[in-house]
Motif scaffolding. Structure first.
Motif, mmCIF file in Angstrom:
data_model
loop_
_atom_site.group_PDB
_atom_site.id
_atom_site.type_symbol
_atom_site.label_atom_id
_atom_site.label_comp_id
_atom_site.label_asym_id
_atom_site.label_seq_id
_atom_site.Cartn_x
_atom_site.Cartn_y
_atom_site.Cartn_z
ATOM 1 N N ARG A 32 6.704 2.462 -22.254
ATOM 2 C CA ARG A 32 7.146 3.249 -23.412
ATOM 3 C C ARG A 32 7.664 4.613 -22.965
ATOM 4 N NH1 ARG A 32 2.627 1.762 -28.102
ATOM 5 N NH2 ARG A 32 2.502 -0.477 -27.592
ATOM 6 N N ALA A 33 8.827 4.958 -23.454
ATOM 7 C CA ALA A 33 9.521 6.170 -22.993
ATOM 8 C C ALA A 33 8.761 7.442 -23.330
ATOM 9 C CB ALA A 33 10.922 6.217 -23.593
ATOM 10 N N TYR A 34 8.024 7.471 -24.443
ATOM 11 C CA TYR A 34 7.367 8.712 -24.863
ATOM 12 C C TYR A 34 6.030 8.950 -24.166
ATOM 13 C CZ TYR A 34 4.880 5.453 -27.988
ATOM 14 O OH TYR A 34 4.156 4.419 -28.505
ATOM 15 N N VAL A 35 5.562 7.992 -23.388
ATOM 16 C CA VAL A 35 4.313 8.167 -22.636
ATOM 17 C C VAL A 35 4.595 9.057 -21.430
ATOM 18 C CG1 VAL A 35 2.536 6.993 -21.277
ATOM 19 C CG2 VAL A 35 3.385 5.959 -23.413
ATOM 20 N N PRO A 36 3.801 10.107 -21.203
ATOM 21 C CA PRO A 36 4.076 11.070 -20.117
ATOM 22 C C PRO A 36 4.131 10.405 -18.745
ATOM 23 C CG PRO A 36 2.369 11.913 -21.588
ATOM 24 C CD PRO A 36 2.598 10.488 -21.990
ATOM 25 N N ASN A 37 5.072 10.860 -17.946
ATOM 26 C CA ASN A 37 5.244 10.286 -16.606
ATOM 27 C C ASN A 37 4.025 10.523 -15.719
ATOM 28 O OD1 ASN A 37 7.795 9.135 -16.986
ATOM 29 N ND2 ASN A 37 8.822 11.091 -16.592
ATOM 30 N N TYR A 38 3.379 11.697 -15.876
ATOM 31 C CA TYR A 38 2.214 11.980 -15.030
ATOM 32 C C TYR A 38 1.122 10.956 -15.276
ATOM 33 C CZ TYR A 38 -0.673 13.891 -18.831
ATOM 34 O OH TYR A 38 -1.429 14.031 -19.963
ATOM 35 N N TRP A 39 0.972 10.505 -16.529
ATOM 36 C CA TRP A 39 -0.047 9.508 -16.856
ATOM 37 C C TRP A 39 0.319 8.163 -16.241
ATOM 38 C CZ3 TRP A 39 -0.314 4.820 -19.357
ATOM 39 C CH2 TRP A 39 -1.589 4.373 -19.731
ATOM 40 N N LYS A 40 1.580 7.796 -16.349
ATOM 41 C CA LYS A 40 2.022 6.518 -15.782
ATOM 42 C C LYS A 40 1.780 6.486 -14.270
ATOM 43 C CE LYS A 40 5.789 5.986 -19.157
ATOM 44 N NZ LYS A 40 7.256 5.894 -19.347
ATOM 45 N N VAL A 41 2.203 7.545 -13.581
ATOM 46 C CA VAL A 41 2.076 7.595 -12.121
ATOM 47 C C VAL A 41 0.611 7.554 -11.715
ATOM 48 C CG1 VAL A 41 2.455 9.029 -10.075
ATOM 49 C CG2 VAL A 41 4.279 8.760 -11.773
ATOM 50 N N ARG A 42 -0.200 8.373 -12.371
ATOM 51 C CA ARG A 42 -1.623 8.452 -12.017
ATOM 52 C C ARG A 42 -2.315 7.108 -12.234
ATOM 53 N NH1 ARG A 42 -6.498 9.629 -14.631
ATOM 54 N NH2 ARG A 42 -7.997 10.791 -13.360
ATOM 55 N N CYS A 43 -2.108 6.497 -13.402
ATOM 56 C CA CYS A 43 -2.802 5.240 -13.713
ATOM 57 C C CYS A 43 -2.332 4.095 -12.820
ATOM 58 C CB CYS A 43 -2.598 4.882 -15.182
ATOM 59 S SG CYS A 43 -3.516 5.947 -16.314
ATOM 60 N N LEU A 44 -1.028 4.010 -12.581
ATOM 61 C CA LEU A 44 -0.511 2.935 -11.732
ATOM 62 C C LEU A 44 -0.957 3.118 -10.285
ATOM 63 C CD1 LEU A 44 3.063 2.639 -13.268
ATOM 64 C CD2 LEU A 44 1.231 0.944 -13.439
ATOM 65 N N PHE A 45 -1.039 4.381 -9.850
ATOM 66 C CA PHE A 45 -1.480 4.663 -8.481
ATOM 67 C C PHE A 45 -2.938 4.240 -8.274
ATOM 68 C CE2 PHE A 45 -3.641 7.490 -5.478
ATOM 69 C CZ PHE A 45 -2.884 7.269 -4.331
ATOM 70 N N PHE A 46 -3.771 4.533 -9.265
ATOM 71 C CA PHE A 46 -5.204 4.255 -9.120
ATOM 72 C C PHE A 46 -5.590 2.818 -9.481
ATOM 73 C CE2 PHE A 46 -5.675 8.937 -9.208
ATOM 74 C CZ PHE A 46 -6.500 9.070 -8.095
ATOM 75 N N MET A 47 -4.680 2.035 -10.024
ATOM 76 C CA MET A 47 -5.022 0.660 -10.400
ATOM 77 C C MET A 47 -5.555 -0.166 -9.226
ATOM 78 S SD MET A 47 -2.378 -0.802 -13.293
ATOM 79 C CE MET A 47 -3.072 -2.447 -13.295
ATOM 80 N N PRO A 48 -4.908 -0.161 -8.053
ATOM 81 C CA PRO A 48 -5.458 -0.931 -6.930
ATOM 82 C C PRO A 48 -6.835 -0.450 -6.491
ATOM 83 C CG PRO A 48 -3.179 -0.290 -6.505
ATOM 84 C CD PRO A 48 -3.620 0.462 -7.712
ATOM 85 N N ILE A 49 -7.067 0.868 -6.556
ATOM 86 C CA ILE A 49 -8.366 1.424 -6.168
ATOM 87 C C ILE A 49 -9.438 0.968 -7.150
ATOM 88 C CG2 ILE A 49 -9.662 3.562 -5.788
ATOM 89 C CD1 ILE A 49 -6.940 4.879 -5.078
ATOM 90 N N ARG A 50 -9.141 1.037 -8.434
ATOM 91 C CA ARG A 50 -10.090 0.595 -9.451
ATOM 92 C C ARG A 50 -10.343 -0.915 -9.341
ATOM 93 N NH1 ARG A 50 -8.517 2.071 -15.249
ATOM 94 N NH2 ARG A 50 -10.667 1.465 -15.586
ATOM 95 N N PHE A 51 -9.293 -1.661 -9.012
ATOM 96 C CA PHE A 51 -9.441 -3.105 -8.829
ATOM 97 C C PHE A 51 -10.425 -3.392 -7.693
ATOM 98 C CE2 PHE A 51 -8.514 -7.427 -7.785
ATOM 99 C CZ PHE A 51 -8.041 -8.003 -8.962
#
Length: 289
Positions: free
Chosen positions: A233-252
């Protein structure tokens, strides 16, 4: 007129009753939305409230919307959202509503305001690592998002912004609504000097000296799926997208290796990623049972 929406799910009755005792008298209307399979009675601590029982548990967003719609019909101007994991000061509703009303005088288009959060596990204030402060004026700090519990909403704004996104079911619902509001030119704020105790997650674990929150295994499905859904979604902040996608493998890794119920957690995360990539929305049961 101010109303409160309290959402509960298999609540710890002692904690919920303590919250209701604090809430009593702070609002003209109280709506308790119960997502538990069996109903609960709270008349021991609060005599006047409207009870909505959603035994099938249709998600936090639907529960919020059911409560908000009731308060709109009752003629409320403001609504405060709460859940069973919070403990509020006895003057929080008055103080938040005063700030929300005062914000219009300084030409800040604030539609939702929340308190500072103190974690019940650490007894420390929760300070977001990445989120930026958008503006600052006296006792108000503009932010990109706030959590649902403790959030006071100007109900007149719902005509423009809309209700909570029920397709997300649970995780990310509060943040998505804030981001949607900001994309439409509205402001979200925190009160500098109002604090609420809240339990984030079910427990805490440590890995290489870093403490992280641990929740129920099923929540991993919604967290992983909704990260992938919201990142489109375009209105979701980029910092949130980057942070969450970056940490997904670590959380997994942490949930697959370091926690109890590893196999169950692994399955929920895998299904969440699968459904997120396919763009599936709604409840887990719609797709996997």
């Amino acid at each position: 007129m101010i109303g409160a929406v309290l959402v509960v799910y298999k609540p710890d009755l002692a904690l919920t009753e303590r919250l209701l005792t604090r809430l009593y008298g702070q609002t003209e209307e109280v709506v308790i939305v119960d997502n538990s399979p069996t109903p609960h009675d709270f008349t021991k601590v609060i005599s006047h409230y409207h009870y909505i029982h959603l035994a099938d548990n249709s998600g936090i967003a639907h529960a919020h919307n059911a409560g908000l719609i009731y308060l709109l019909k009752a003629g409320c101007e403001y609504a405060i959202l709460l859940d069973q994991d919070s403990l509020i000061p006895t003057d929080m509703v008055f103080n938040l509503s005063s700030l929300l009303k005062a914000s219009t005088k300084v030409k800040q288009n604030v539609v939702a305001i929340g308190p500072r959060i103190r974690c019940s596990f650490s007894d420390k204030k929760v300070n977001p690592m990445v989120q930026k402060e958008v503006f600052e004026y006296d006792d108000l700090v503009g932010v990109t998002q706030i959590i649902a519990s403790g959030m006071m909403i100007d109900l007149s704004a719902l005509d423009h912004i809309g209700l909570k996104d029920e397709s997300l079911f649970i995780d990310g619902v509060d943040h998505e609504w804030c981001w949607r509001a900001r994309s439409m030119g509205f402001d979200i704020a925190k009160a500098k000097n109002i604090e609420m105790v809240h339990r984030l997650g079910d427990s805490r674990s440590k890995f290489v000296g870093i403490t992280y929150k641990v929740g129920a295994p099923i929540r991993l499905y919604y967290q992983f799926r909704n990260i992938l859904l919201l990142s489109r979604r375009a209105y979701v902040p980029n910092y949130w997208k980057v942070r969450c996608l970056f940490f997904m493998p670590i959380r997994f890794f942490l949930n697959s290796v370091m926690q109890k119920n590893r196999r169950k957690r692994f399955g929920f995360m895998l299904k969440g990623i699968y459904d997120g990539l396919l763009g599936r929305k709604g409840s887990y049961d719609e797709h996997w049972k």
